[in-house]
Design a protein around this motif. Structure first.
Motif, PDB file in Angstrom:
ATOM      1  N   ASP A  40      22.047  62.806 185.168  1.00  0.00           N
ATOM      2  CA  ASP A  40      20.577  62.633 184.537  1.00  0.00           C
ATOM      3  C   ASP A  40      19.918  63.950 184.331  1.00  0.00           C
ATOM      4  N   ASP A  41      19.975  64.994 185.159  1.00  0.00           N
ATOM      5  CA  ASP A  41      19.477  66.360 184.930  1.00  0.00           C
ATOM      6  C   ASP A  41      20.020  67.087 183.798  1.00  0.00           C
ATOM      7  N   SER A  80      18.962  65.524 180.677  1.00  0.00           N
ATOM      8  CA  SER A  80      17.590  66.150 180.481  1.00  0.00           C
ATOM      9  C   SER A  80      17.192  67.145 179.421  1.00  0.00           C
TER      10      SER A  80
END
Length: 188
Positions: A24-25, A28
């Protein structure tokens, strides 16, 4: 061969291997057009980021020439992954390496990339015994050029229209540092 002593701690960061939970990071910022503007790839889909992450997980050590060490930069205060750093082993014979970095734009302007990239240079010079480490960027990417200058790398070249980049001819800047320059900076 280089097997970093993870985690590498800096005042504000932990530098560590990538892990499956980083998807996810990592996505992003790898999915943002402003991040990929001067890179060779377009914004990534989640599946493309997943494939890149799998590669990076396998790059926690640098075992042979032609490969890259992949290091995640995590904020110590929050545990958020904010950067993706690489050290490419370009030549064993000539002891050459190349540094690369991509950071989340929400964390730029605070010296975090400089803090992390300095450790990647240290790994290359002190850990792998490189003689020279270089970095390249699109000439329009002033943030990356300034980062390399802050690291003490000198601009060695401005290549004019050397690559067809995303449909147009682009200029490239090349910065470098020698081991003796690194040692002088580290002792001074």
């Amino acid at each position: 061969m280089l097997k970093p002593p993870y985690p590498i701690e800096t005042p504000r960061l932990l530098l560590r291997p990538f892990a499956p939970g980083d998807l996810d990071d990592l996505h992003s910022f790898r999915s943002l057009p402003e991040v990929t503007r001067y890179l060779y790839w377009e914004p990534h889909s989640r599946e493309e980021t997943r494939a890149v992450l799998e590669e990076k997980i396998g790059g926690s050590e640098l075992r042979q020439e032609g490969r890259a060490l992949s290091v995640a930069a995590e904020l110590r205060e929050s545990g958020a992954l904010i950067g993706d750093l690489s050290l490419f082993w370009r030549s064993r014979e000539h002891r050459q390496g190349e540094i690369g970095f991509v950071f989340h734009p929400g964390h730029q302007g605070r010296g975090l990339a400089t803090e992390a990239a300095r450790e990647i240079l240290r790994l290359g010079f002190d850990g792998l015994g490189l003689h020279r480490i270089f970095g390249r960027c699109d000439a329009r990417n002033t943030a990356s050029a300034r980062l390399m200058e802050r690291l003490g790398m000198r601009r060695e070249a401005h290549l004019v229209e050397n690559e067809l980049f995303k449909g147009e001819w682009g200029d490239e800047l090349i910065y470098a540092m020698l081991r003796r320059e690194w040692s002088e900076r580290a002792s001074g």
